[in-house]
Design an enzyme around this catalytic site. Structure first.
Site, mmCIF file in Angstrom:
data_model
loop_
_atom_site.group_PDB
_atom_site.id
_atom_site.type_symbol
_atom_site.label_atom_id
_atom_site.label_comp_id
_atom_site.label_asym_id
_atom_site.label_seq_id
_atom_site.Cartn_x
_atom_site.Cartn_y
_atom_site.Cartn_z
ATOM 1 N N CYS A 141 0.920 -1.119 0.095
ATOM 2 C CA CYS A 141 -0.003 -0.058 -0.029
ATOM 3 C C CYS A 141 0.939 1.039 0.028
ATOM 4 C CB CYS A 141 -1.032 -0.024 1.132
ATOM 5 S SG CYS A 141 -0.279 0.174 2.803
ATOM 6 N N ARG A 189 -3.409 -0.692 5.446
ATOM 7 C CA ARG A 189 -3.788 -1.796 4.713
ATOM 8 C C ARG A 189 -2.821 -3.058 4.487
ATOM 9 N NH1 ARG A 189 -5.552 1.974 -0.166
ATOM 10 N NH2 ARG A 189 -3.706 2.867 0.707
ATOM 11 N N ASP A 218 -8.061 3.907 1.467
ATOM 12 C CA ASP A 218 -6.921 4.056 2.422
ATOM 13 C C ASP A 218 -7.795 4.577 3.773
ATOM 14 O OD1 ASP A 218 -4.611 4.284 4.261
ATOM 15 O OD2 ASP A 218 -3.702 5.699 2.703
#
Length: 147
Positions: A9, A15, A119
Site C-alpha cells: 500500500c 492496509r 485508505d
C-alpha cells in the site's frame, strides 16, 4: 507457483500489514510480507502499524503488534513471486519504480471485480472496519486461488 507474496500500500501501516496478516493466517505455508510505496517519503520506515488498524485486526484474531513499516524497493520486489496492491493506481506506482515487476503485480481486490480498497489512514474507526472487511474478503479470494 506463487510461494512468496508481497502486499503493498502507500505507507505500510494500515492496509498492507492487515493484508499480510490475513494472508499469513489463511496461507500458513506461503511466505507473506508487506511494504509501502511511500514509506520512506512519509518517514514511516520502522514505524508500527496504525493503532486503529491494530485494534480492528485484534478484534478478528489478527496480530499486527510486531509490524514495522518498510519501503518497497527493487531488491525487495525481486524476492517475491506475486505483489498485491490495494488500488489500481498502485500498479502504476510499482511499475514506475520497478518496471520488471509489472507482470507479477495485481490488485488485492482482484477477485472482487478488480475492486480498490480505500485508505483508512486518519479516517474514522468505522472506515477502518469497512476496509478490514474488504481486505479479509479479498484475502479469502486469493487464498482460494493460491492453496
Amino acid at each position: 507457483m506463487f510461494e512468496k507474496i508481497l502486499v503493498v500500500c502507500v505507507g505500510n501501516i494500515c492496509r498492507s500489514p492487515t493484508g499480510e496478516a490475513a494472508l499469513k493466517k489463511l496461507l500458513p505455508n506461503k511466505t507473506v510480507a508487506s511494504a509501502g510505496i511511500a514509506s520512506l517519503k512519509s518517514e514511516l520506515v520502522g514505524k508500527p502499524a496504525d493503532a486503529t488498524a491494530i485494534e480492528i485486526a485484534k478484534n478478528y484474531d489478527l496480530d499486527l503488534s510486531a509490524h514495522q513499516s518498510q519501503q518497497l524497493t527493487r531488491e525487495l520486489a525481486q524476492q517475491y513471486d506475486l505483489i498485491l496492491v490495494m488500488e489500481k493506481g498502485h500498479i502504476r506506482a510499482v511499475t514506475d519504480m520497478i518496471p520488471e515487476a509489472r507482470g507479477k503485480t495485481m490488485l488485492f481486490g482482484h477477485w472482487q471485480n478488480q475492486k480498490d480498497i480505500p485508505d483508512p489512514y486518519r479516517q474514522s474507526k468505522e472506515l477502518f472496519e469497512i476496509v478490514f472487511k474488504a481486505i479479509d474478503l479479498a484475502a479469502h479470494g486469493w487464498a482460494a486461488k493460491l492453496k
